[in-house]
Enzyme design. Structure first.
Site, PDB file in Angstrom:
ATOM      1  N   SER A 105       0.847  -1.187   0.000  1.00  0.00           N
ATOM      2  CA  SER A 105       0.000   0.000   0.000  1.00  0.00           C
ATOM      3  C   SER A 105       0.890   1.247   0.000  1.00  0.00           C
ATOM      4  CB  SER A 105      -0.957  -0.043   1.191  1.00  0.00           C
ATOM      5  OG  SER A 105      -2.007   0.876   1.017  1.00  0.00           O
ATOM      6  N   ASP A 129      -8.641  -5.129  -6.075  1.00  0.00           N
ATOM      7  CA  ASP A 129      -8.242  -3.947  -5.318  1.00  0.00           C
ATOM      8  C   ASP A 129      -8.757  -2.708  -6.040  1.00  0.00           C
ATOM      9  OD1 ASP A 129      -7.027  -1.953  -3.867  1.00  0.00           O
ATOM     10  OD2 ASP A 129      -5.034  -2.861  -3.873  1.00  0.00           O
ATOM     11  N   HIS A 175      -7.123  -5.662  -1.715  1.00  0.00           N
ATOM     12  CA  HIS A 175      -5.947  -4.934  -1.238  1.00  0.00           C
ATOM     13  C   HIS A 175      -5.088  -5.825  -0.346  1.00  0.00           C
ATOM     14  CE1 HIS A 175      -3.889  -1.123  -0.937  1.00  0.00           C
ATOM     15  NE2 HIS A 175      -3.916  -1.126   0.375  1.00  0.00           N
TER      16      HIS A 175
END
Length: 700
Positions: free
Chosen positions: A559, A644, A676
């Site tokens: 991320s 995602d 994600h």
């Protein structure tokens, strides 16, 4: 199924059973697989492997009985061969004795809670195909289905008198193309007229609503939607659950959390509120009107005179300080309890004295229990040590809390309120942990380029020998505002990295909570700035040690940590010999228009890239990792999930394509069925295997 790309591939429970169980074999024409339960992994030389990591039981919900004598809790087990998980219910005395497994089924049991003054237990089970409310006796017998709600139930709470049930259910809000045009029954196109059409990993076609129902003879009746006709979420997706709703002690009022916005307005704002719903009249009142940030997780005091909740101040800032507020319901007066406390309130519970609140707060690299006095506003630390407490409940003169560390998954502890001494009572994973050798976790304070002191966790391999030379990995945290605490992860497990012979360097760089608001907020509008200097300061300091081979340094993260990895790939001045980025932002301009929660992009990036008069935004986009692709010279692996919708998989594909076109040794691992995160067991094991295959190729 996951796809790996390299350069060469550019190409029915019986009521009398104790515990409740279901036979294996065949039921009708359906083949039943072996029930997933506690694993007994083979452990060689005490070293953790991906298969061992996925053998740990994962302790979930913890509920203390009304008389404080027993603890009800949930454990989730994993089967790699079956590629799925199974959650079961357990009960034990409050001192940890007389543990008993209540359910042994092939279905999921979760959201357990005590009802009928502790004489019964209610929970959710998908035994009949959808998630419904069931009850069971504390001895494991008498299992019965209570609800039969179309589409299933996502969470629930019985009223204090046990005569009503509050539950969460999804409500459809979008008309499909086939519904709009009945003559096109197989049309799959989605017609979009506004923003917020996707969120994290879902197309937004329904929203959660709270419902209240009468409980009549073990059946639900007179079901009412508290937000009838309203297209808003309550609780708030995707992470909000039953904790965002609460019954008043007299059962006359339901408090719920909602951000009453849709579309573009929703995506630009974090302004949620706490609402009171009068069960008798159906009238609704906004109790936090004028408070402009997130207001969530209401809890009534035991006497019903006060309401406590978590509140953020500023609209659009999702990482603002999470404050503890209390309202006197007779006068409406609000008290900012943690005003002098420069840290977040992550979880909390009322004491029976109606004056004290026990809360979970992250402070300087660990998450501890604290006592808050709502009158004096004094906050007192209760626990300490290299641990994270992740939940808290009130026991009989004790606190019952979940605790984890980098060296141990979550277990249940009994905490003495006077001394803060904690005693483990669940021991769910003792058999595995006793056979593993964990590396030492060291707390280091490293001086940054601007003269600040930064906490950096250093994890050493098991049987570390300072006379040897080891490769090292710089771990870059995601969030970006998420503290590097004593966390336990089934993907970013630092002990797993250490077990594979790496020294792990995990800095609490700028932009993380737990070190005061100034430290936290520095990162906003400064992507690619001081926090990147912090990363380099940390790896430079540790790599000077004689036992670290400065020619075998790697860098990884997910991320924002994935963004950091991409950025450092173009700005590391030869420090690193290999990178691995998961779900990272590669092109900030594309990310601004691809993501869904625009309040996040506006606050952290400073605004849209087309606003040439916005100096902060222009600095952000000038620091986009793709701007430095001409400087890439180091092998890089990229992983991403195609579900995602927060950071689209196209970001990873762009990075991989760029590396390939530049002639950089590179590999991509794409998960068509992950978001994600990586949630499926076999995908999780695959990720671990490929993670170490990649770094071992370049660093060993």
């Amino acid at each position: 199924m996951a796809i790996i790309i390299t350069g060469s591939m550019l190409a029915c429970n019986e009521a009398s059973q104790t515990p409740a169980s279901k036979e294996t074999g065949k039921k009708g024409n359906k083949e039943l697989t072996e029930t997933i339960g506690k694993a007994k992994p083979t452990i060689k030389d005490g070293i953790m492997t991906p298969e061992i990591l996925y053998s740990f039981g994962r302790v979930g919900s913890v509920e203390v009985s009304p008389d404080k004598s027993h603890i009800l809790y949930q454990v989730t087990y994993v089967s790699i061969p079956q590629n799925k998980t199974n959650s079961e219910l357990f009960i034990m005395k409050s001192d940890g004795s007389e543990k008993k497994q209540l359910t042994i089924t092939n279905t999921q049991e979760n959201n357990p809670q005590w009802i009928a003054d502790g004489k019964k237990i209610a929970f959710l089970s998908n035994e009949t195909g959808s998630s419904q409310i069931w009850t069971i006796n504390p001895d494991g017998g008498g299992m019965k289905q209570i609800s039969n709600v179309e589409g299933g139930i996502d969470g629930f709470k019985y009223s204090p008198d046990g005569k009503k049930v509050l539950f969460i259910k999804s409500v459809k809000t979008v008309e499909t193309a086939a519904e709009k045009y009945p003559d096109l029954p197989d049309a799959s196109g989605r017609i979009v007229d506004d923003l917020m059409y996707k969120h994290w990993d879902k197309w937004v076609e329904s929203v959660p609503h709270p419902f209240v129902a009468d409980l009549s003879g073990n059946k639900l009746s007179n079901i009412k939607d508290l937000l009838e006709g309203e297209p808003y979420e309550a609780p708030m997706a995707p992470f909000g659950g039953i904790e965002q709703l609460a019954w008043s002690p007299d059962g006359k009022t339901i408090a719920y959390t909602s951000r009453k916005k849709t579309g573009k307005e929703y995506t630009l704002s974090t302004n949620s509120d706490i609402y009171f719903y009068d069960v008798e009249s159906g009238q609704t009142q906004n109790m936090t009107e004028g408070m402009m940030g997130y207001d969530v997780n209401p809890q009534f005091s035991p006497d019903g005179k006060y309401l406590a909740w978590q509140s953020m101040e500023r609209d659009g800032y999702e990482a603002d300080k999470n404050r503890l507020f209390v309202m006197d319901l007779a006068t409406g007066e609000k008290t900012y309890v943690t005003e002098a406390f420069d840290y977040n309130t992550d979880d909390f519970v009322w004491n029976s004295d109606n004056r004290t609140i026990y809360m979970v707060s992250s402070v300087k690299g660990t998450t501890q229990l604290h006592t808050a006095d709502i009158v004096t506003k004094e906050i007192t630390p209760l626990t300490q040590g290299k641990y994270d407490y992740t939940s808290v409940a009130l026991g009989n003169g004790k606190l019952i809390a979940k605790r984890q560390s980098m060296s141990q998954p979550a277990e249940i502890y009994s905490v003495d309120i006077a001394s803060g001494q904690a005693t483990e009572i669940s021991f769910e994973n003792k058999e595995i942990l006793d056979r593993l050798r964990m590396g030492e976790v060291e707390e280091r304070w490293i001086t940054t380029t601007d003269g600040k002191e930064m906490l950096t966790w250093v994890v050493y391999p098991p049987d570390f020998d300072p006379k040897k030379s080891y490769p090292a990995l710089l771990y870059c945290q995601g969030g970006p505002q998420s503290m590097v605490s004593q966390f336990w992860s089934y993907r970013w497990n630092l002990q797993m990295m250490a077990a594979n012979g790496y020294i792990v360097v995990a800095p609490n760089r700028r932009g993380l909570p737990g070190f005061g608001q100034e430290w936290l907020e520095q990162i906003s509008g400064d992507y690619g700035g001081q926090n990147m200097k912090d990363y380099l300061a940390a790896i430079d300091a540790v790599s000077k040690e004689p036992f670290v081979d400065e020619n075998r340094l790697g860098c990884t993260g997910a991320s924002y940590g994935g963004f950091s990895t991409y950025w450092l790939a173009g700005n590391h001045d030869g420090r690193f010999k290999a990178f691995l980025s998961h779900a990272g932002i590669f092109n900030l301009e594309a990310q601004y228009l691809e993501t869904e929660e625009m309040f996040f992009a506006n606050w952290d990036m400073g605004g849209p890239f087309w606003d040439k008069s916005n100096a902060i935004a222009q600095r952000t986009y000038a620091n986009s990792p793709h701007k430095f692709i001409d400087r890439w010279d180091t092998p890089i692996m990229i992983t991403h999930g195609e579900y995602d919708y927060r950071i689209l998989a196209s970001q990873g594909m762009m990075a991989f394509n760029a590396a390939q076109l530049r002639g950089i040794p590179s590999r991509m691992l794409i998960f068509p069925d992950e978001n994600h995160w990586i949630s499926k067991p076999q995908n999780g094991v695959l990720f671990q295997r490929e993670f170490f295959r990649w770094f071992d190729e370049w660093l060993k």
